[in-house]
Write a protein that holds these residues in place. Structure first.
Motif, PDB file in Angstrom:
ATOM      1  N   GLU A 152      52.606  45.314  43.216  1.00 49.39           N
ATOM      2  CA  GLU A 152      51.162  45.478  43.132  1.00 49.39           C
ATOM      3  C   GLU A 152      50.714  46.649  44.000  1.00 49.39           C
ATOM      4  O   GLU A 152      51.174  46.803  45.130  1.00 49.39           O
ATOM      5  CB  GLU A 152      50.453  44.200  43.576  1.00 49.39           C
ATOM      6  N   ASN A 153      49.807  47.464  43.460  1.00 49.63           N
ATOM      7  CA  ASN A 153      49.296  48.698  44.068  1.00 49.63           C
ATOM      8  C   ASN A 153      50.317  49.826  44.071  1.00 49.63           C
ATOM      9  O   ASN A 153      50.094  50.869  44.686  1.00 49.63           O
ATOM     10  CB  ASN A 153      48.797  48.466  45.506  1.00 49.63           C
ATOM     11  N   ASN A 154      51.432  49.625  43.387  1.00 46.26           N
ATOM     12  CA  ASN A 154      52.451  50.664  43.255  1.00 46.26           C
ATOM     13  C   ASN A 154      52.808  50.794  41.775  1.00 46.26           C
ATOM     14  O   ASN A 154      53.885  50.415  41.335  1.00 46.26           O
ATOM     15  CB  ASN A 154      53.691  50.323  44.083  1.00 46.26           C
ATOM     16  N   GLY A 155      51.853  51.305  40.998  1.00 45.56           N
ATOM     17  CA  GLY A 155      52.015  51.396  39.553  1.00 45.56           C
ATOM     18  C   GLY A 155      50.981  50.594  38.795  1.00 45.56           C
ATOM     19  O   GLY A 155      50.714  50.859  37.617  1.00 45.56           O
ATOM     20  N   PHE A 156      50.401  49.608  39.448  1.00 45.96           N
ATOM     21  CA  PHE A 156      49.335  48.805  38.833  1.00 45.96           C
ATOM     22  C   PHE A 156      48.540  48.123  39.942  1.00 45.96           C
ATOM     23  O   PHE A 156      49.012  47.958  41.075  1.00 45.96           O
ATOM     24  CB  PHE A 156      49.900  47.766  37.859  1.00 45.96           C
ATOM     25  N   ASP A 157      47.303  47.750  39.604  1.00 47.60           N
ATOM     26  CA  ASP A 157      46.405  47.081  40.551  1.00 47.60           C
ATOM     27  C   ASP A 157      45.827  45.835  39.914  1.00 47.60           C
ATOM     28  O   ASP A 157      45.823  45.686  38.685  1.00 47.60           O
ATOM     29  CB  ASP A 157      45.247  48.014  40.949  1.00 47.60           C
ATOM     30  N   PHE A 158      45.321  44.956  40.759  1.00 50.61           N
ATOM     31  CA  PHE A 158      44.575  43.787  40.298  1.00 50.61           C
ATOM     32  C   PHE A 158      43.208  43.746  40.970  1.00 50.61           C
ATOM     33  O   PHE A 158      43.084  44.062  42.156  1.00 50.61           O
ATOM     34  CB  PHE A 158      45.307  42.482  40.608  1.00 50.61           C
ATOM     35  N   VAL A 159      42.219  43.375  40.208  1.00 49.58           N
ATOM     36  CA  VAL A 159      40.921  42.976  40.748  1.00 49.58           C
ATOM     37  C   VAL A 159      40.783  41.486  40.464  1.00 49.58           C
ATOM     38  O   VAL A 159      40.954  41.051  39.321  1.00 49.58           O
ATOM     39  CB  VAL A 159      39.771  43.764  40.114  1.00 49.58           C
ATOM     40  N   ARG A 160      40.494  40.726  41.492  1.00 45.71           N
ATOM     41  CA  ARG A 160      40.396  39.275  41.355  1.00 45.71           C
ATOM     42  C   ARG A 160      38.924  38.872  41.393  1.00 45.71           C
ATOM     43  O   ARG A 160      38.205  39.221  42.319  1.00 45.71           O
ATOM     44  CB  ARG A 160      41.220  38.599  42.445  1.00 45.71           C
ATOM     45  N   ILE A 161      38.528  38.134  40.366  1.00 41.74           N
ATOM     46  CA  ILE A 161      37.122  37.808  40.141  1.00 41.74           C
ATOM     47  C   ILE A 161      36.880  36.326  40.438  1.00 41.74           C
ATOM     48  O   ILE A 161      37.462  35.451  39.801  1.00 41.74           O
ATOM     49  CB  ILE A 161      36.714  38.119  38.688  1.00 41.74           C
ATOM     50  N   PHE A 162      36.023  36.068  41.424  1.00 36.86           N
ATOM     51  CA  PHE A 162      35.585  34.705  41.728  1.00 36.86           C
ATOM     52  C   PHE A 162      34.298  34.450  40.943  1.00 36.86           C
ATOM     53  O   PHE A 162      33.288  35.139  41.177  1.00 36.86           O
ATOM     54  CB  PHE A 162      35.243  34.555  43.210  1.00 36.86           C
ATOM     55  N   PHE A 163      34.314  33.486  40.037  1.00 38.67           N
ATOM     56  CA  PHE A 163      33.068  33.111  39.377  1.00 38.67           C
ATOM     57  C   PHE A 163      32.170  32.402  40.391  1.00 38.67           C
ATOM     58  O   PHE A 163      32.654  31.538  41.137  1.00 38.67           O
ATOM     59  CB  PHE A 163      33.359  32.186  38.188  1.00 38.67           C
ATOM     60  N   PRO A 164      30.900  32.748  40.494  1.00 42.86           N
ATOM     61  CA  PRO A 164      30.195  33.641  39.580  1.00 42.86           C
ATOM     62  C   PRO A 164      29.995  35.065  40.079  1.00 42.86           C
ATOM     63  O   PRO A 164      29.475  35.881  39.335  1.00 42.86           O
ATOM     64  CB  PRO A 164      28.823  32.957  39.488  1.00 42.86           C
ATOM     65  N   ASN A 165      30.420  35.417  41.325  1.00 42.57           N
ATOM     66  CA  ASN A 165      29.790  36.610  41.901  1.00 42.57           C
ATOM     67  C   ASN A 165      30.628  37.443  42.867  1.00 42.57           C
ATOM     68  O   ASN A 165      30.062  38.236  43.625  1.00 42.57           O
ATOM     69  CB  ASN A 165      28.522  36.194  42.651  1.00 42.57           C
ATOM     70  N   VAL A 166      31.943  37.296  42.883  1.00 40.60           N
ATOM     71  CA  VAL A 166      32.746  38.055  43.846  1.00 40.60           C
ATOM     72  C   VAL A 166      33.852  38.805  43.131  1.00 40.60           C
ATOM     73  O   VAL A 166      34.540  38.258  42.256  1.00 40.60           O
ATOM     74  CB  VAL A 166      33.353  37.137  44.926  1.00 40.60           C
ATOM     75  N   SER A 167      34.040  40.068  43.518  1.00 34.49           N
ATOM     76  CA  SER A 167      35.135  40.904  43.038  1.00 34.49           C
ATOM     77  C   SER A 167      35.952  41.346  44.246  1.00 34.49           C
ATOM     78  O   SER A 167      35.396  41.921  45.193  1.00 34.49           O
ATOM     79  CB  SER A 167      34.585  42.121  42.288  1.00 34.49           C
ATOM     80  N   ALA A 168      37.256  41.092  44.223  1.00 33.52           N
ATOM     81  CA  ALA A 168      38.114  41.412  45.359  1.00 33.52           C
ATOM     82  C   ALA A 168      39.236  42.358  44.936  1.00 33.52           C
ATOM     83  O   ALA A 168      40.007  42.049  44.031  1.00 33.52           O
ATOM     84  CB  ALA A 168      38.712  40.131  45.943  1.00 33.52           C
ATOM     85  N   PHE A 169      39.301  43.492  45.601  1.00 29.54           N
ATOM     86  CA  PHE A 169      40.372  44.466  45.389  1.00 29.54           C
ATOM     87  C   PHE A 169      41.125  44.609  46.697  1.00 29.54           C
ATOM     88  O   PHE A 169      40.626  45.197  47.660  1.00 29.54           O
ATOM     89  CB  PHE A 169      39.799  45.806  44.937  1.00 29.54           C
ATOM     90  N   LEU A 170      42.346  44.046  46.749  1.00 32.25           N
ATOM     91  CA  LEU A 170      43.130  44.009  47.980  1.00 32.25           C
ATOM     92  C   LEU A 170      44.119  45.166  48.016  1.00 32.25           C
ATOM     93  O   LEU A 170      45.322  44.975  47.866  1.00 32.25           O
ATOM     94  CB  LEU A 170      43.862  42.673  48.110  1.00 32.25           C
ATOM     95  N   ALA A 171      43.614  46.360  48.214  1.00 36.17           N
ATOM     96  CA  ALA A 171      44.502  47.516  48.359  1.00 36.17           C
ATOM     97  C   ALA A 171      45.101  47.510  49.760  1.00 36.17           C
ATOM     98  O   ALA A 171      44.447  47.087  50.717  1.00 36.17           O
ATOM     99  CB  ALA A 171      43.731  48.812  48.123  1.00 36.17           C
ATOM    100  N   PRO A 172      46.339  47.977  49.920  1.00 37.09           N
ATOM    101  CA  PRO A 172      46.954  47.971  51.252  1.00 37.09           C
ATOM    102  C   PRO A 172      46.236  48.886  52.236  1.00 37.09           C
ATOM    103  O   PRO A 172      46.208  48.610  53.433  1.00 37.09           O
ATOM    104  CB  PRO A 172      48.389  48.442  50.985  1.00 37.09           C
ATOM    105  N   GLU A 173      45.662  49.982  51.727  1.00 38.40           N
ATOM    106  CA  GLU A 173      44.952  50.901  52.616  1.00 38.40           C
ATOM    107  C   GLU A 173      43.640  50.295  53.103  1.00 38.40           C
ATOM    108  O   GLU A 173      43.263  50.453  54.267  1.00 38.40           O
ATOM    109  CB  GLU A 173      44.657  52.224  51.898  1.00 38.40           C
ATOM    110  N   LEU A 174      42.955  49.581  52.212  1.00 40.74           N
ATOM    111  CA  LEU A 174      41.650  49.009  52.533  1.00 40.74           C
ATOM    112  C   LEU A 174      41.219  48.103  51.398  1.00 40.74           C
ATOM    113  O   LEU A 174      41.236  48.506  50.242  1.00 40.74           O
ATOM    114  CB  LEU A 174      40.614  50.120  52.736  1.00 40.74           C
TER     115      LEU A 174
END
Length: 390
Positions: free
Chosen positions: A267-289
């Motif tokens: 993960e973060n080395n060729g592809f990424d994930f955005v994790r969506i908490f219903f109803p209102n949170v988007s989390a992008f856990l990149a190693p840099e930030l």
């Protein structure tokens, strides 16, 4: 985190890129434009969703030590989250039981007791009323019923979840299932909190729709996101109403240079994930930030208030590193606001102009369809209706 499943999704996304395809469903969904403008729907969303489900209101790393607290506002409600001397987190309405004044202004801090800003009544970080200012003159009163109004609260996987109604039931296992395992695997509880930014925009769903797809990357983010991530190539997985959205990087083909058994660790080395908490949170856990966006309905249907939380695994090494982190935070904030939220406010004007009665979400926008289906499921307030499936 299921590394086997992550590897399988990486393989799917590699195929998407090589064949110029994406995750697709078999329908086009129409959503009434009034869903973004109607005061009655806005009110129903607040009452039937935001005040009933567990909301992720804080990161563990925002308040890791006994005595730490976070005072904030959510949906216009003053919230106080505390960590007592035993390390347990609690949540309350930031409202004195005497005359309704706040105990503390918004922000973070550390203390064992809170003194009301109006008359000085004092409460422990467990919510108990400890003392009444000039109690001899005030008169005898039972302090126990006058403790702070508690809200259901639980800490899990490096995050603090709160229900905004005191009488609500908080069951994280029932609501999130295995979704939070990714955050446990990432060790989010041990990351370092680096600050937050607040931005405001259009109806909260107009803003949130943008977090759920990559269809707009080429047009809206030609110099920021699109050089890293191709547009309109996305994979969706559901965990109840929550989603893990996969975005291949342009460099995803380099996975073929690695053993297939290791793809689940890339993960973060060729592809990424955005994790969506219903109803209102988007989390992008990149190693840099990491950027974790909390979207709240504003005071009227045409407004939202978004809090962007930032964290990373290691604390800043020195002043130069701290300055670089701040520059990155401001850059991410500016991209989110200037490239997404500004056009969102234009969209709001367009919908209020009444040009069309419906918006349409295509075969390639299944994440948006899924979100709106779950939204409608909650608004029906009828547990006998089948839940949406991806």
């Amino acid at each position: 985190m299921d590394r086997q499943r992550i590897g399988d999704v990486a393989e799917i996304m590699l195929d998407y890129v090589e064949n110029d395809t994406t995750f697709q469903t078999d329908k086009i969904l129409s959503v009434p434009t009034r869903a973004y403008t109607d005061p009655d729907q806005w009110h129903a969303e607040v009452e039937l969703i935001f005040k009933r489900v567990p909301l992720m209101l804080a990161l563990t790393c925002e308040m890791p030590k006994p005595g730490d607290y976070k005072a904030m506002e959510a949906l216009g409600l003053p919230i106080l989250i505390t960590r007592d001397k035993a390390g347990q987190v609690r949540a309350f309405l930031n409202v004195c039981s005497h005359r309704g004044a706040p105990l503390v202004k918004q922000g973070h801090g550390n203390c064992a007791r809170f003194s009301c800003l109006y008359h000085g009544w004092t409460y422990g970080n467990d919510g108990k009323l400890i003392s009444i200012a000039d109690a001899k003159k005030f008169g005898e009163i039972d302090k126990d019923p006058l403790r702070l109004r508690a809200l259901p609260c639980e800490e899990r996987a490096g995050m603090i979840f709160v229900c905004l109604s005191p009488s609500a039931t908080l069951d994280l296992d029932a609501f999130y299932g295995k979704f939070l395992l990714d955050f446990e695997a990432a060790g989010l509880a041990n990351w370092t909190f680096l600050g937050s930014r607040v931005i405001e925009g259009a109806n909260w769903k107009i803003a949130f729709d943008g977090y759920l797809e990559g269809y707009h990357f080429a047009k809206l983010h030609p110099d920021t996101i699109h050089p890293r991530t191709p547009a309109n190539i996305t994979h969706y997985e559901a965990f109840g109403p929550h989603m893990r959205i996969g975005f291949p990087q342009r460099s995803i083909a380099k996975l073929k240079e690695l053993p297939r058994s290791t793809w689940g660790d890339q993960e973060n080395n060729g592809f990424d994930f955005v994790r969506i908490f219903f109803p209102n949170v988007s989390a992008f856990l990149a190693p840099e930030l990491a950027q974790i966006a909390q979207l709240f309905p504003g005071p009227t249907p045409d407004k939202n208030r978004t809090v962007l939380l930032y964290a990373r695994r290691e604390p800043p090494k020195d002043d130069a590193d701290r300055a670089a982190v701040d520059d990155m935070i401001n850059f991410l904030r500016d991209v989110t606001y200037n490239e997404d939220y500004v056009i969102g406010m234009d969209i709001q004007k367009g919908l209020e102009a009444g040009a069309f009665e419906h918006l349409v979400f295509g075969h390639n926008e299944r994440g948006n369809q899924f979100f709106h289906e779950w939204l409608n499921w909650y608004l029906q307030d009828d547990a006998t209706v089948p839940k949406p499936v991806l």
